[in-house]
Design a protein around this motif. Structure first.
Motif, short mmCIF file in Angstrom:
data_model
loop_
_atom_site.label_atom_id
_atom_site.label_comp_id
_atom_site.label_asym_id
_atom_site.label_seq_id
_atom_site.Cartn_x
_atom_site.Cartn_y
_atom_site.Cartn_z
N ASN A 32 0.84 -1.21 0.00
CA ASN A 32 0.00 0.00 0.00
C ASN A 32 0.86 1.24 0.00
O ASN A 32 0.58 2.21 -0.71
N GLN A 61 -7.00 -0.17 -1.87
CA GLN A 61 -7.43 -1.39 -1.18
C GLN A 61 -8.59 -1.13 -0.22
O GLN A 61 -9.54 -1.90 -0.16
N ASP A 88 -4.93 -1.86 -6.38
CA ASP A 88 -4.53 -2.51 -5.13
C ASP A 88 -5.54 -3.62 -4.80
O ASP A 88 -6.70 -3.34 -4.55
MG LIG Z 1 -2.05 -3.74 1.40
#
Ligand SMILES: [Mg+2]
Ligand SMILES: Nc1ncnc2c1ncn2[C@@H]1O[C@H](COP(=O)(O)OP(=O)(O)OP(=O)(O)O)[C@@H](O)[C@H]1O
Length: 397
Positions: free
Chosen positions: A242, A272, A346
């Protein structure tokens, strides 16, 4: 009976799944029920679970979207159809399911065609017979001939009425047992208008990027991605996937190093945790109020339909009240409609169902820009990656 709650929605809690899963091998239950066990697990965790399930001698029921896991461990797939609201069972793994599922759909179409034909024939025969009953007018009479004629007629009419009743019963029976045809898979068609005009200079260059919080997350990450490439970023939980995406997007500053993007790129980010998604807005508002999108309401609706968000009610509902999968699809739709030339995705396969995943992946394979995707989905990686980098090789401690 021991109940291990491995179902959760927050990312931090997801990470607590590892010790819960390990407890499985200690408690040795006779029966295991797992709900999306691989969501947010890293490759090591997934491989551990896979080998555990392969060795496990009890009965396991797993609710999962992980196609590689299914391929590796499943004996039977039970799919709950959103159309018929019934389960259909398929022996074997995911690839076999895909073949069988489409064969089954074709079989159902054939069966339904046959039933519809039968129904039409029966209905027309019933109508014909019925018209004969009505057409017979019984003559009244008092002598023997007339009486005998009337008796004959009554018998004949009785026979015809019986036949009509019989056929009506058959029509009713057939109507009750009509095969429900499953509609064709959704064809996701991204609006790629003008995308072929992406500059050949399109590229993203990461040079010796490092990041620490309380501890070092990664150091000296370097790579270049050019037009047409699809890079997959992998790494264990907490390895900084991330964080790297946020650095690529300019949302987090690296401690060292640089990111440069060339070729008039428009970068779209599917995050995400959906932090960037305004949950109060409906999917339609998301598109209509986006100043980076200049599309008519009609185009927006058509694109949403292509993404499988087709109910008018869903299009007008605030996203906080929609399923996570639905929200993810509307976010992806927004990115595509912004005509992004670089897609930073993501965990793009989380929360999206198989048929949709297959079509989204097929569409991504034709994307003419750059894709950088962070995923633990081995099936997705195998299908799309032109290159893979693993953040655990970049000094995450
Ligand atoms: Mg992650
Ligand atoms: N803003 C922040 N402040 C402090 N620490 C942070 C911050 N953002 C991330 N971290 C920490 O950096 C590490 C990497 O986090 P990140 O979310 O990038 O990992 P990840 O590889 O995406 O993990 P996962 O696979 O669980 O999604 C974690 O230990 C996390 O707690």
């Amino acid at each position: 009976m021991t109940y291990l709650n491995v179902r959760s929605s927050s990312s931090a809690a997801m990470r607590r799944r590892k010790p819960l899963l390990c407890a499985l091998s200690i408690l040795k239950p006779d029966f295991i029920l797992l709900d999306e066990p691989t969501n947010h697990l890293d490759n090591i965790g997934i491989e551990w679970l896979e080998s555990f399930l392969k060795r496990y001698t009890g009965a396991a029921v797993t609710v999962t979207h992980d196609r590689s896991l299914i391929n590796a461990v499943s004996d039977i797939i039970s799919e709950l159809s959103p159309h018929t609201k019934k389960f259909a069972h398929f022996k074997g793994g995911y690839k076999h399911y895909l073949e069988e599922e489409s064969k089954r759909r074709l079989r159902l179409i054939e069966e339904r065609r046959f039933q519809d034909k039968e129904l039409k024939k029966l209905k027309s025969k019933t109508a014909q017979a019925q018209s004969r009953v009505k057409a017979r007018i019984v003559r009244s009479g008092s002598d023997r001939d007339k009486l005998s004629y009337n008796n004959k007629e009554q018998r004949a009419q009785k026979g015809i009425t019986g036949l009509v009743n019989q056929m009506s019963d058959k029509v009713e029976q057939l109507n009750d047992n009509l095969v429900e045809v499953i509609p064709e898979r959704l064809q996701v068609s991204f609006d790629f208008d003008g995308l072929s005009a992406f500059s050949s200079l399109l590229g993203i260059t990461v040079v010796e990027v490092s990041k620490s919080y309380q501890k070092q997350i990664f150091a000296n990450v370097s790579f270049t991605v050019a037009k047409g490439e699809r890079l997959i970023i992998q790494g264990p939980n907490g390895s900084g996937k991330n964080t790297l995406n946020r650095i690529l997007m300019g949302l987090t500053e690296p401690d060292h190093g640089s990111v440069s993007i060339s070729g008039n790129a428009v970068v779209g980010y599917l995050d995400q945790e959906q932090e960037n998604l305004p949950l109060e807005k409906s999917p339609l508002q998301l598109i209509e109020e986006d100043t980076k999108i200049n599309a008519s309401r009609q185009t927006a609706i058509r694109n949403f339909c292509d993404f499988g968000i087709y109910k008018w009610h869903d299009l007008k509902t605030p996203q906080k009240n929609l399923s996570v999968g639905c929200r993810r699809k509307s976010q992806l739709c927004q990115i595509i409609m912004r005509k992004s030339s670089i897609l930073v995705l993501d965990e793009p396969t989380n929360h999206i169902d198989f048929p949709n995943l297959e079509v989204i992946e097929d569409a991504l394979l034709t994307f003419p820009g750059i894709i950088i995707a962070t995923t633990h989905d081995r099936y997705f990686t195998e299908k799309l990656a032109t290159r893979v980098i693993d953040l655990s090789n970049y000094g995450s401690k």
